[in-house]
Write a protein that holds these residues in place. Structure first.
Motif, short mmCIF file in Angstrom:
data_model
loop_
_atom_site.label_atom_id
_atom_site.label_comp_id
_atom_site.label_asym_id
_atom_site.label_seq_id
_atom_site.Cartn_x
_atom_site.Cartn_y
_atom_site.Cartn_z
N LYS A 1 58.35 20.77 43.13
CA LYS A 1 59.22 19.82 42.12
C LYS A 1 60.26 19.42 41.66
O LYS A 1 61.04 20.36 41.04
CB LYS A 1 58.32 19.48 41.00
N ILE A 2 61.38 18.86 42.30
CA ILE A 2 63.13 19.42 41.96
C ILE A 2 63.36 18.68 40.98
O ILE A 2 63.84 18.11 40.11
CB ILE A 2 63.84 18.91 43.13
N TYR A 3 62.54 16.96 41.18
CA TYR A 3 63.34 16.14 40.59
C TYR A 3 62.03 14.39 39.67
O TYR A 3 60.73 14.51 40.11
CB TYR A 3 63.95 14.76 40.51
N TYR B 1 58.94 16.26 45.21
CA TYR B 1 58.92 17.80 45.94
C TYR B 1 59.92 17.62 47.75
O TYR B 1 59.74 16.60 48.05
CB TYR B 1 57.55 17.81 46.61
N GLU C 1 59.75 24.31 50.38
CA GLU C 1 60.95 24.87 49.37
C GLU C 1 62.50 26.32 50.13
O GLU C 1 63.10 26.16 49.68
CB GLU C 1 59.61 26.49 48.83
N LEU D 1 64.92 23.86 49.37
CA LEU D 1 65.60 24.02 47.81
C LEU D 1 66.65 23.94 47.19
O LEU D 1 67.32 22.91 46.68
CB LEU D 1 64.48 24.50 47.16
N GLU D 2 67.36 24.87 47.55
CA GLU D 2 69.10 25.16 47.75
C GLU D 2 69.96 23.94 47.99
O GLU D 2 70.53 23.10 46.67
CB GLU D 2 69.60 26.18 48.29
N ALA E 1 68.44 20.81 48.52
CA ALA E 1 68.07 19.26 47.34
C ALA E 1 68.59 19.34 46.45
O ALA E 1 68.81 17.65 46.15
CB ALA E 1 66.94 19.75 47.49
N SER E 2 68.40 21.00 45.48
CA SER E 2 68.94 21.21 43.99
C SER E 2 70.48 19.98 44.02
O SER E 2 71.15 19.17 43.04
CB SER E 2 68.50 22.39 43.49
N VAL F 1 70.64 16.39 43.91
CA VAL F 1 69.74 15.76 42.58
C VAL F 1 70.86 15.93 41.79
O VAL F 1 71.09 15.00 40.68
CB VAL F 1 68.89 16.54 42.18
N GLU F 2 71.20 16.85 41.34
CA GLU F 2 73.09 16.82 40.75
C GLU F 2 74.00 16.72 41.14
O GLU F 2 74.41 16.00 39.85
CB GLU F 2 73.18 18.83 40.26
#
Length: 79
Positions: free
Chosen positions: A8-10, A56, A59, A62-63, A65-66, A69-70
């Protein structure tokens, strides 16, 4: 999604979820959106559930996607 390769990222409102989802897809990432409220509504349970949608990603993504989001959150805060 316990014991899966998705993280989950957000968690947040529907509008920002849709913006993040589009940006992720533009970057070649296929996010999974979990929205229990919408699922309940579609199943005929009305809107008694008050959860927020979650995004979601795999994995391995993740980097990237994060960072997306930021960026989206930063853009929303400045507008």
């Amino acid at each position: 999604m316990a014991d899966s390769e998705y993280i989950k990222i957000y968690t947040g409102g529907t509008i920002i979820i849709q913006v993040i989802k589009q940006r992720l897809e533009d970057a070649g990432i296929n996010p999974v959106i979990k929205d229990e409220t919408e699922s309940g509504r579609l199943a005929g349970f009305g809107s008694s559930l008050t959860g927020q949608p979650e995004i979601y990603v795999h994995e391995s993504e993740l980097e990237t996607a994060s960072g997306i989001v930021e960026t989206v959150i930063s853009e929303m805060e400045t507008n």
